[in-house]
Motif scaffolding. Structure first.
Motif, PDB file in Angstrom:
ATOM      1  N   GLY A 131     -15.158 135.398 -34.451  1.00  0.00           N
ATOM      2  CA  GLY A 131     -14.091 136.364 -34.219  1.00  0.00           C
ATOM      3  C   GLY A 131     -12.965 135.814 -33.362  1.00  0.00           C
ATOM      4  N   ARG A 132     -12.740 134.507 -33.429  1.00  0.00           N
ATOM      5  CA  ARG A 132     -11.747 133.845 -32.585  1.00  0.00           C
ATOM      6  C   ARG A 132     -10.516 133.437 -33.403  1.00  0.00           C
ATOM      7  NH1 ARG A 132     -13.622 134.506 -27.364  1.00  0.00           N
ATOM      8  NH2 ARG A 132     -11.729 133.325 -26.957  1.00  0.00           N
ATOM      9  N   MET A 133      -9.839 134.427 -33.956  1.00  0.00           N
ATOM     10  CA  MET A 133      -8.666 134.182 -34.788  1.00  0.00           C
ATOM     11  C   MET A 133      -7.596 133.396 -34.026  1.00  0.00           C
ATOM     12  SD  MET A 133      -6.054 136.929 -36.507  1.00  0.00           S
ATOM     13  CE  MET A 133      -5.051 137.124 -35.033  1.00  0.00           C
ATOM     14  N   ARG A 134      -7.362 133.762 -32.780  1.00  0.00           N
ATOM     15  CA  ARG A 134      -6.300 133.113 -31.998  1.00  0.00           C
ATOM     16  C   ARG A 134      -6.565 131.630 -31.780  1.00  0.00           C
ATOM     17  NH1 ARG A 134      -3.972 137.511 -27.736  1.00  0.00           N
ATOM     18  NH2 ARG A 134      -3.590 139.074 -29.323  1.00  0.00           N
ATOM     19  N   GLU A 135      -7.813 131.234 -31.788  1.00  0.00           N
ATOM     20  CA  GLU A 135      -8.145 129.824 -31.648  1.00  0.00           C
ATOM     21  C   GLU A 135      -8.116 129.115 -33.000  1.00  0.00           C
ATOM     22  OE1 GLU A 135      -9.726 132.301 -30.148  1.00  0.00           O
ATOM     23  OE2 GLU A 135      -9.571 131.813 -28.026  1.00  0.00           O
ATOM     24  N   ALA A 136      -8.423 129.865 -34.062  1.00  0.00           N
ATOM     25  CA  ALA A 136      -8.484 129.271 -35.406  1.00  0.00           C
ATOM     26  C   ALA A 136      -7.109 128.926 -35.952  1.00  0.00           C
ATOM     27  CB  ALA A 136      -9.206 130.217 -36.366  1.00  0.00           C
TER      28      ALA A 136
ATOM     29  N   ALA B 288     -10.510 135.106 -40.954  1.00  0.00           N
ATOM     30  CA  ALA B 288     -10.403 135.286 -39.500  1.00  0.00           C
ATOM     31  C   ALA B 288      -9.419 136.404 -39.178  1.00  0.00           C
ATOM     32  CB  ALA B 288      -9.970 133.977 -38.834  1.00  0.00           C
ATOM     33  N   CYS B 289      -8.316 136.447 -39.915  1.00  0.00           N
ATOM     34  CA  CYS B 289      -7.322 137.511 -39.712  1.00  0.00           C
ATOM     35  C   CYS B 289      -7.898 138.869 -40.111  1.00  0.00           C
ATOM     36  CB  CYS B 289      -6.069 137.224 -40.538  1.00  0.00           C
ATOM     37  SG  CYS B 289      -5.185 135.746 -40.010  1.00  0.00           S
ATOM     38  N   ALA B 290      -8.575 138.906 -41.238  1.00  0.00           N
ATOM     39  CA  ALA B 290      -9.163 140.167 -41.713  1.00  0.00           C
ATOM     40  C   ALA B 290     -10.195 140.692 -40.725  1.00  0.00           C
ATOM     41  CB  ALA B 290      -9.791 139.969 -43.092  1.00  0.00           C
ATOM     42  N   ARG B 291     -10.966 139.781 -40.151  1.00  0.00           N
ATOM     43  CA  ARG B 291     -11.993 140.181 -39.172  1.00  0.00           C
ATOM     44  C   ARG B 291     -11.362 140.894 -37.980  1.00  0.00           C
ATOM     45  NH1 ARG B 291     -17.352 138.393 -37.959  1.00  0.00           N
ATOM     46  NH2 ARG B 291     -17.254 136.980 -39.717  1.00  0.00           N
ATOM     47  N   LYS B 292     -10.124 140.522 -37.652  1.00  0.00           N
ATOM     48  CA  LYS B 292      -9.399 141.133 -36.534  1.00  0.00           C
ATOM     49  C   LYS B 292      -8.412 142.201 -37.005  1.00  0.00           C
ATOM     50  CE  LYS B 292     -11.121 139.052 -33.014  1.00  0.00           C
ATOM     51  NZ  LYS B 292     -11.820 139.803 -31.988  1.00  0.00           N
ATOM     52  N   ASN B 293      -8.489 142.553 -38.298  1.00  0.00           N
ATOM     53  CA  ASN B 293      -7.600 143.553 -38.897  1.00  0.00           C
ATOM     54  C   ASN B 293      -6.129 143.180 -38.758  1.00  0.00           C
ATOM     55  OD1 ASN B 293      -9.587 145.358 -39.893  1.00  0.00           O
ATOM     56  ND2 ASN B 293      -9.904 146.072 -37.788  1.00  0.00           N
ATOM     57  N   ASP B 294      -5.844 141.886 -38.755  1.00  0.00           N
ATOM     58  CA  ASP B 294      -4.465 141.426 -38.696  1.00  0.00           C
ATOM     59  C   ASP B 294      -4.019 141.095 -40.117  1.00  0.00           C
ATOM     60  OD1 ASP B 294      -1.992 140.274 -38.275  1.00  0.00           O
ATOM     61  OD2 ASP B 294      -2.631 139.153 -36.495  1.00  0.00           O
ATOM     62  N   TRP B 295      -3.757 142.144 -40.877  1.00  0.00           N
ATOM     63  CA  TRP B 295      -3.421 141.996 -42.288  1.00  0.00           C
ATOM     64  C   TRP B 295      -2.062 141.339 -42.481  1.00  0.00           C
ATOM     65  CZ3 TRP B 295      -7.583 142.175 -44.911  1.00  0.00           C
ATOM     66  CH2 TRP B 295      -8.635 142.973 -44.459  1.00  0.00           C
TER      67      TRP B 295
ATOM     68  N   LYS C 229      -0.739 138.940 -40.707  1.00  0.00           N
ATOM     69  CA  LYS C 229      -0.919 137.487 -40.615  1.00  0.00           C
ATOM     70  C   LYS C 229      -1.661 136.965 -41.843  1.00  0.00           C
ATOM     71  CE  LYS C 229      -0.564 133.440 -38.935  1.00  0.00           C
ATOM     72  NZ  LYS C 229       0.700 132.740 -39.082  1.00  0.00           N
ATOM     73  N   ALA C 230      -2.617 137.714 -42.348  1.00  0.00           N
ATOM     74  CA  ALA C 230      -3.345 137.297 -43.555  1.00  0.00           C
ATOM     75  C   ALA C 230      -2.386 137.163 -44.728  1.00  0.00           C
ATOM     76  CB  ALA C 230      -4.462 138.284 -43.875  1.00  0.00           C
ATOM     77  N   TYR C 231      -1.477 138.136 -44.879  1.00  0.00           N
ATOM     78  CA  TYR C 231      -0.495 138.059 -45.956  1.00  0.00           C
ATOM     79  C   TYR C 231       0.503 136.920 -45.725  1.00  0.00           C
ATOM     80  CZ  TYR C 231      -2.230 142.280 -48.167  1.00  0.00           C
ATOM     81  OH  TYR C 231      -3.022 143.188 -48.811  1.00  0.00           O
ATOM     82  N   ASP C 232       0.849 136.656 -44.464  1.00  0.00           N
ATOM     83  CA  ASP C 232       1.716 135.518 -44.160  1.00  0.00           C
ATOM     84  C   ASP C 232       1.055 134.204 -44.609  1.00  0.00           C
ATOM     85  OD1 ASP C 232       3.614 137.198 -43.044  1.00  0.00           O
ATOM     86  OD2 ASP C 232       3.061 136.720 -40.954  1.00  0.00           O
TER      87      ASP C 232
END
Length: 145
Positions: A89-94, A119-126, A128-131
């Motif tokens: 769950g470490r999106m910011r590090e990934a 990693a983005c989806a796990r943090k609900n950062d859709w 960034k995932a689309y980016d």
């Protein structure tokens, strides 16, 4: 008794990995480092061992050590680190690892982006995932399911 070389240390690290003994693998790597008989393959194997065992910080540390020693981590090593971060769950590090890969001239692939998007989806950062999906398209990398 034949002299011990890098291949011997690599074999020991790999054996510990196959036996699911990450601590033994890390001890073998430390011995190889102490004997100054460590190379890219030793670190790459250690990165995979650490990543598979949820040790994302350790895997990332090996990438840093390789770079400090003038070695170039490969695509699989970076993908392993990104996957370990994703699982933790470490999106910011990934995500900064993608930029680091670009700076080093390491070509990303669909696997790299799939892991990063998870990693983005796990943090609900859709957003960034689309980016990242757009970035894939810009690089002519075919998305996979």
């Amino acid at each position: 008794v034949p002299p011990v070389d890098t291949r011997a240390y690599l074999a020991v690290i790999g054996t510990h990995d196959k036996e699911n003994e990450p601590t033994g693998a890390m001890m073998a790597l430390a011995l190889a480092e102490d004997a100054e008989m460590v190379d890219n393959r030793c670190y790459e194997t250690a990165i995979q061992v650490a990543a598979r065992n949820g040790r994302w910080e350790q895997a990332m540390g090996f990438i840093r050590t390789m770079r400090q020693q003038g070695m170039k981590p490969d695509l699989d090593s970076y993908n392993s680190v990104i996957a370990a971060c994703e699982k933790a769950g470490r999106m910011r590090e990934a995500l900064p690892m993608l930029e680091e890969m670009r700076l080093l001239g390491i070509q990303t692939n669909a696997v790299t982006y799939n892991i990063a998007m998870r990693a983005c989806a796990r943090k609900n950062d859709w957003r960034k995932a689309y980016d990242l999906l757009d970035e894939m398209r810009e690089q002519n990398i075919q998305p996979t399911v």
